[in-house]
Design an enzyme around this catalytic site. Structure first.
Site, PDB file in Angstrom:
ATOM      1  N   ASP A  10       1.656 -34.230 118.148  1.00 53.38           N
ATOM      2  CA  ASP A  10       0.354 -34.538 117.761  1.00 53.38           C
ATOM      3  C   ASP A  10      -0.637 -34.093 118.811  1.00 53.38           C
ATOM      4  OD1 ASP A  10      -1.470 -35.507 116.055  1.00 53.38           O
ATOM      5  OD2 ASP A  10      -0.997 -37.784 116.420  1.00 53.38           O
ATOM      6  N   GLY A  65      10.668 -38.633 118.512  1.00 53.41           N
ATOM      7  CA  GLY A  65      10.279 -38.836 119.733  1.00 53.41           C
ATOM      8  C   GLY A  65       9.745 -40.099 119.999  1.00 53.41           C
TER       9      GLY A  65
HETATM   10  N1  AR6 Z   1       6.391 -28.218 119.132  1.00 55.04           N
HETATM   11  C1  AR6 Z   1       7.428 -28.514 118.421  1.00 55.04           C
HETATM   12  N2  AR6 Z   1       7.905 -30.037 118.478  1.00 55.04           N
HETATM   13  C2  AR6 Z   1       7.356 -30.708 119.384  1.00 55.04           C
HETATM   14  C3  AR6 Z   1       6.428 -30.283 120.329  1.00 55.04           C
HETATM   15  C4  AR6 Z   1       5.917 -29.056 120.045  1.00 55.04           C
HETATM   16  N3  AR6 Z   1       4.870 -28.680 120.756  1.00 55.04           N
HETATM   17  N4  AR6 Z   1       5.982 -31.449 120.862  1.00 55.04           N
HETATM   18  C5  AR6 Z   1       7.017 -32.412 120.788  1.00 55.04           C
HETATM   19  N5  AR6 Z   1       7.711 -32.042 119.789  1.00 55.04           N
HETATM   20  P1  AR6 Z   1       6.744 -37.022 118.752  1.00 55.04           P
HETATM   21  P2  AR6 Z   1       7.194 -39.210 116.461  1.00 55.04           P
HETATM   22  C6  AR6 Z   1       9.037 -32.596 119.263  1.00 55.04           C
HETATM   23  O1  AR6 Z   1       6.967 -37.955 119.565  1.00 55.04           O
HETATM   24  O2  AR6 Z   1       8.312 -39.465 117.113  1.00 55.04           O
HETATM   25  C7  AR6 Z   1       2.309 -39.508 118.765  1.00 55.04           C
HETATM   26  O3  AR6 Z   1       1.809 -40.062 119.648  1.00 55.04           O
HETATM   27  C8  AR6 Z   1       9.594 -33.749 120.090  1.00 55.04           C
HETATM   28  O4  AR6 Z   1      10.512 -33.226 120.858  1.00 55.04           O
HETATM   29  O5  AR6 Z   1       5.674 -35.837 118.790  1.00 55.04           O
HETATM   30  O6  AR6 Z   1       6.896 -38.934 114.956  1.00 55.04           O
HETATM   31  C9  AR6 Z   1       1.746 -39.507 117.446  1.00 55.04           C
HETATM   32  O7  AR6 Z   1       0.394 -39.644 117.358  1.00 55.04           O
HETATM   33  C10 AR6 Z   1      10.415 -34.744 118.979  1.00 55.04           C
HETATM   34  O8  AR6 Z   1      11.470 -33.808 118.679  1.00 55.04           O
HETATM   35  O9  AR6 Z   1       6.557 -37.732 116.952  1.00 55.04           O
HETATM   36  C11 AR6 Z   1       2.224 -40.788 116.954  1.00 55.04           C
HETATM   37  O10 AR6 Z   1       1.877 -42.112 117.404  1.00 55.04           O
HETATM   38  C12 AR6 Z   1       9.225 -34.335 117.607  1.00 55.04           C
HETATM   39  O11 AR6 Z   1       8.434 -33.487 117.840  1.00 55.04           O
HETATM   40  C13 AR6 Z   1       3.781 -40.505 117.506  1.00 55.04           C
HETATM   41  O12 AR6 Z   1       3.596 -39.857 118.464  1.00 55.04           O
HETATM   42  C14 AR6 Z   1       8.673 -35.507 117.328  1.00 55.04           C
HETATM   43  O13 AR6 Z   1       8.271 -36.338 118.664  1.00 55.04           O
HETATM   44  C15 AR6 Z   1       4.820 -40.036 116.504  1.00 55.04           C
HETATM   45  O14 AR6 Z   1       5.998 -39.980 116.825  1.00 55.04           O
END
Ligand code: AR6
Length: 168
Positions: free
Chosen positions: A36, A121
């Site tokens: 995000d 994540g």
């Molecule tokens: N490109 C692709 N994947 C990514 C990237 C990127 N640039 N960065 C991280 N990931 P998360 P959630 C992966 O935490 O668990 C936020 O604060 C990461 O390695 O981004 O759904 C929102 O505002 C993981 O595999 O999302 C919400 O509050 C995946 O993306 C909360 O986090 C998801 O990790 C949502 O948590």
């Protein structure tokens, strides 16, 4: 066609062109960490303004905005479930994130889309379980899309998604 790649989802363009990238957002849609944060950073402040106008998004649903300064033309924002051990309908909710994102893409005439590993994540969804839900939804919708990309950020996700894809 489903492809599994390892990349920063904000960079997808050129050879890996997609109409839309999916954001793993929170219910406020006002940005956060993880993917995000990366998407808002790359898209610029116009994205935050567009998200603010949407007034939030309940868990499991999806909303669409332009991609602004991103290479992808559209961003589909969906809100994964916070993992509570699997006792609070997390699996149904995560499946709904994928389905609602696909449906929204279809409603906008989009035919290519890239997903991060939603919920795995900050929200703590176990990676393998989340990936099998993601892959099931991708298979269900693949006949209606030219390209579906599972965009893995880390090696572990890449390995898991590749294994699941190979299982067919
Ligand atoms: N490109 C692709 N994947 C990514 C990237 C990127 N640039 N960065 C991280 N990931 P998360 P959630 C992966 O935490 O668990 C936020 O604060 C990461 O390695 O981004 O759904 C929102 O505002 C993981 O595999 O999302 C919400 O509050 C995946 O993306 C909360 O986090 C998801 O990790 C949502 O948590």
């Amino acid at each position: 066609m489903i492809e599994v790649i390892q990349a920063d989802i904000t960079t997808l363009d050129g050879v890996l062109a997609v109409d839309a990238i999916v954001n793993a957002a929170n219910e406020s849609l006002l940005g956060g960490g993880g993917v995000d944060g990366a998407i808002h950073c790359a898209a610029g402040p116009e994205l935050l303004a567009a998200c603010r106008a949407l007034g939030g998004c309940p868990t499991g649903e999806a909303r669409i905005t332009p991609g602004f300064r991103l290479p992808a033309r559209w961003v589909i924002h969906t809100v994964g479930p916070v993992w509570h051990g699997g006792t609070r309908h997390e699996a149904e909710c995560l499946a709904a994130c994928y389905r609602n994102s696909f449906e929204l893409a279809l409603q906008h005439g989009l035919r290519s889309i890239a997903f991060p590993a939603i919920g795995t994540g900050v929200y703590g969804y176990p990676k393998r379980q989340a990936a099998s839900i993601a892959m099931a939804a991708m298979r269900e919708f693949s006949p209606r899309f030219a390209r579906i990309i599972a965009c893995c950020h880390g090696e572990e996700d890449l390995r898991i998604y590749r294994e699941l894809l190979a299982l067919g």
